[in-house]
Design a protein around this motif. Structure first.
Motif, PDB file in Angstrom:
ATOM      1  N   LYS A   5       1.845 -18.946  43.184  1.00  0.00           N
ATOM      2  CA  LYS A   5       0.923 -20.307  43.427  1.00  0.00           C
ATOM      3  C   LYS A   5       1.207 -20.926  41.663  1.00  0.00           C
ATOM      4  O   LYS A   5       0.139 -20.504  40.785  1.00  0.00           O
ATOM      5  N   PHE A   6       1.408 -21.681  41.992  1.00  0.00           N
ATOM      6  CA  PHE A   6       1.315 -23.152  40.780  1.00  0.00           C
ATOM      7  C   PHE A   6      -0.144 -23.878  40.751  1.00  0.00           C
ATOM      8  O   PHE A   6      -0.226 -23.767  41.769  1.00  0.00           O
ATOM      9  N   ARG A   7      -0.225 -24.002  39.479  1.00  0.00           N
ATOM     10  CA  ARG A   7      -1.327 -24.682  39.272  1.00  0.00           C
ATOM     11  C   ARG A   7      -0.931 -25.300  37.773  1.00  0.00           C
ATOM     12  O   ARG A   7      -0.100 -25.419  37.234  1.00  0.00           O
ATOM     13  N   ASN A   8      -2.194 -26.663  38.265  1.00  0.00           N
ATOM     14  CA  ASN A   8      -2.305 -27.560  37.119  1.00  0.00           C
ATOM     15  C   ASN A   8      -0.204 -28.223  36.896  1.00  0.00           C
ATOM     16  O   ASN A   8       0.057 -27.791  35.794  1.00  0.00           O
ATOM     17  N   VAL A   9       0.515 -28.884  37.915  1.00  0.00           N
ATOM     18  CA  VAL A   9       1.743 -29.149  38.059  1.00  0.00           C
ATOM     19  C   VAL A   9       0.944 -30.674  38.283  1.00  0.00           C
ATOM     20  O   VAL A   9       0.755 -31.093  38.110  1.00  0.00           O
ATOM     21  N   ILE A  10       2.222 -30.730  36.873  1.00  0.00           N
ATOM     22  CA  ILE A  10       2.904 -32.338  36.684  1.00  0.00           C
ATOM     23  C   ILE A  10       3.796 -32.936  36.790  1.00  0.00           C
ATOM     24  O   ILE A  10       5.149 -31.863  37.161  1.00  0.00           O
ATOM     25  N   ARG A  11       4.476 -33.680  37.401  1.00  0.00           N
ATOM     26  CA  ARG A  11       5.636 -34.654  36.966  1.00  0.00           C
ATOM     27  C   ARG A  11       6.441 -35.362  35.840  1.00  0.00           C
ATOM     28  O   ARG A  11       5.394 -36.546  35.851  1.00  0.00           O
ATOM     29  N   ILE A  12       7.198 -35.150  35.547  1.00  0.00           N
ATOM     30  CA  ILE A  12       7.955 -35.785  34.492  1.00  0.00           C
ATOM     31  C   ILE A  12       9.368 -36.422  34.527  1.00  0.00           C
ATOM     32  O   ILE A  12      10.261 -35.424  35.181  1.00  0.00           O
ATOM     33  N   THR A  27       0.962 -15.615  32.295  1.00  0.00           N
ATOM     34  CA  THR A  27       1.133 -17.051  31.906  1.00  0.00           C
ATOM     35  C   THR A  27       2.241 -17.348  31.883  1.00  0.00           C
ATOM     36  O   THR A  27       2.793 -17.215  30.540  1.00  0.00           O
ATOM     37  N   ARG A  28       3.279 -18.081  32.236  1.00  0.00           N
ATOM     38  CA  ARG A  28       4.000 -18.560  31.712  1.00  0.00           C
ATOM     39  C   ARG A  28       3.661 -19.967  32.486  1.00  0.00           C
ATOM     40  O   ARG A  28       3.393 -20.213  33.752  1.00  0.00           O
ATOM     41  N   HIS A  29       4.810 -20.609  32.339  1.00  0.00           N
ATOM     42  CA  HIS A  29       5.140 -22.085  32.879  1.00  0.00           C
ATOM     43  C   HIS A  29       6.324 -22.362  33.020  1.00  0.00           C
ATOM     44  O   HIS A  29       7.819 -22.143  32.172  1.00  0.00           O
ATOM     45  N   THR A  30       6.153 -22.732  34.144  1.00  0.00           N
ATOM     46  CA  THR A  30       8.487 -23.663  35.046  1.00  0.00           C
ATOM     47  C   THR A  30       8.365 -24.965  34.604  1.00  0.00           C
ATOM     48  O   THR A  30       7.538 -25.549  35.136  1.00  0.00           O
ATOM     49  N   ALA A  31       9.419 -25.546  34.438  1.00  0.00           N
ATOM     50  CA  ALA A  31      10.197 -26.649  34.938  1.00  0.00           C
ATOM     51  C   ALA A  31      11.016 -26.302  35.708  1.00  0.00           C
ATOM     52  O   ALA A  31      12.088 -25.604  35.237  1.00  0.00           O
ATOM     53  N   ALA A  32      10.587 -27.594  36.679  1.00  0.00           N
ATOM     54  CA  ALA A  32      12.243 -27.081  37.239  1.00  0.00           C
ATOM     55  C   ALA A  32      12.608 -28.837  38.208  1.00  0.00           C
ATOM     56  O   ALA A  32      11.619 -29.118  38.551  1.00  0.00           O
ATOM     57  N   CYS A  33      13.170 -29.216  38.234  1.00  0.00           N
ATOM     58  CA  CYS A  33      14.390 -30.189  38.358  1.00  0.00           C
ATOM     59  C   CYS A  33      14.356 -29.962  40.360  1.00  0.00           C
ATOM     60  O   CYS A  33      14.668 -29.670  40.709  1.00  0.00           O
ATOM     61  N   THR A  34      13.811 -31.841  40.670  1.00  0.00           N
ATOM     62  CA  THR A  34      13.918 -32.221  41.779  1.00  0.00           C
ATOM     63  C   THR A  34      14.745 -33.200  42.712  1.00  0.00           C
ATOM     64  O   THR A  34      14.304 -33.103  43.398  1.00  0.00           O
ATOM     65  N   ALA A  35      15.544 -33.352  41.594  1.00  0.00           N
ATOM     66  CA  ALA A  35      16.816 -33.948  41.745  1.00  0.00           C
ATOM     67  C   ALA A  35      17.636 -34.105  43.337  1.00  0.00           C
ATOM     68  O   ALA A  35      18.197 -32.099  42.898  1.00  0.00           O
ATOM     69  N   SER A  41      16.045 -25.059  36.444  1.00  0.00           N
ATOM     70  CA  SER A  41      14.909 -24.387  36.145  1.00  0.00           C
ATOM     71  C   SER A  41      15.098 -23.907  35.143  1.00  0.00           C
ATOM     72  O   SER A  41      15.723 -23.272  34.879  1.00  0.00           O
ATOM     73  N   ALA A  42      14.239 -23.721  33.975  1.00  0.00           N
ATOM     74  CA  ALA A  42      13.768 -22.898  33.209  1.00  0.00           C
ATOM     75  C   ALA A  42      12.420 -22.544  33.078  1.00  0.00           C
ATOM     76  O   ALA A  42      10.851 -23.153  33.438  1.00  0.00           O
ATOM     77  N   THR A  43      12.155 -20.788  32.589  1.00  0.00           N
ATOM     78  CA  THR A  43      10.819 -20.392  32.024  1.00  0.00           C
ATOM     79  C   THR A  43      10.292 -20.486  30.810  1.00  0.00           C
ATOM     80  O   THR A  43      11.014 -20.421  30.109  1.00  0.00           O
ATOM     81  N   TYR A  44       9.465 -20.501  31.040  1.00  0.00           N
ATOM     82  CA  TYR A  44       8.845 -20.702  28.718  1.00  0.00           C
ATOM     83  C   TYR A  44       7.058 -20.355  29.133  1.00  0.00           C
ATOM     84  O   TYR A  44       6.561 -19.899  29.987  1.00  0.00           O
ATOM     85  N   ASP A  45       7.435 -19.346  27.829  1.00  0.00           N
ATOM     86  CA  ASP A  45       6.002 -18.972  27.206  1.00  0.00           C
ATOM     87  C   ASP A  45       4.703 -20.329  27.480  1.00  0.00           C
ATOM     88  O   ASP A  45       3.634 -20.096  27.428  1.00  0.00           O
ATOM     89  N   LEU A  46       5.342 -20.758  26.572  1.00  0.00           N
ATOM     90  CA  LEU A  46       4.418 -21.839  26.095  1.00  0.00           C
ATOM     91  C   LEU A  46       4.802 -23.690  27.012  1.00  0.00           C
ATOM     92  O   LEU A  46       5.389 -23.855  27.447  1.00  0.00           O
ATOM     93  N   ARG A  47       3.263 -24.015  27.156  1.00  0.00           N
ATOM     94  CA  ARG A  47       3.117 -25.342  28.029  1.00  0.00           C
ATOM     95  C   ARG A  47       4.104 -26.284  27.185  1.00  0.00           C
ATOM     96  O   ARG A  47       4.888 -27.294  27.910  1.00  0.00           O
ATOM     97  N   ALA A  48       4.158 -26.401  26.688  1.00  0.00           N
ATOM     98  CA  ALA A  48       4.445 -27.820  25.251  1.00  0.00           C
ATOM     99  C   ALA A  48       6.083 -27.638  25.681  1.00  0.00           C
ATOM    100  O   ALA A  48       6.689 -28.479  25.570  1.00  0.00           O
ATOM    101  N   ALA A  49       6.990 -26.064  25.788  1.00  0.00           N
ATOM    102  CA  ALA A  49       7.393 -25.981  25.297  1.00  0.00           C
ATOM    103  C   ALA A  49       8.539 -26.431  26.764  1.00  0.00           C
ATOM    104  O   ALA A  49       9.397 -27.253  26.619  1.00  0.00           O
TER     105      ALA A  49
END
Length: 66
Positions: A5-12, A27-35, A41-49
């Motif tokens: 379950k993802f929380r604090n989801v934003i779109r860039i 806690t992990r932070h994931t970025a995934a392209c929806t195109a 997609s990639a998973t990071y330890d830091l939200r800023a990354a």
């Protein structure tokens, strides 16, 4: 079965960044392209990354012409 379950989801741009908690309280932070046809997609330890990766992501979709 473990459901993510993802929380604090934003779109860039076409990339979505979300935060999830894994087993063990990590806690992990994931970025995934929806195109379409991108699949990045990639998973990071830091939200800023994750947000930096989302801002700098460029889709490299290779389409074959017939």
């Amino acid at each position: 079965m473990f459901v993510r379950k993802f929380r604090n989801v934003i779109r860039i741009g076409p990339v979505q960044v979300g935060t999830r908690r894994e087993r063990g309280g990590i806690t992990r932070h994931t970025a995934a392209c929806t195109a379409p046809d991108c699949g990045w997609s990639a998973t990071y330890d830091l939200r800023a990354a994750a947000e930096l990766a989302a801002r700098s992501h460029r889709c490299t979709i290779r389409r074959t012409t017939r």
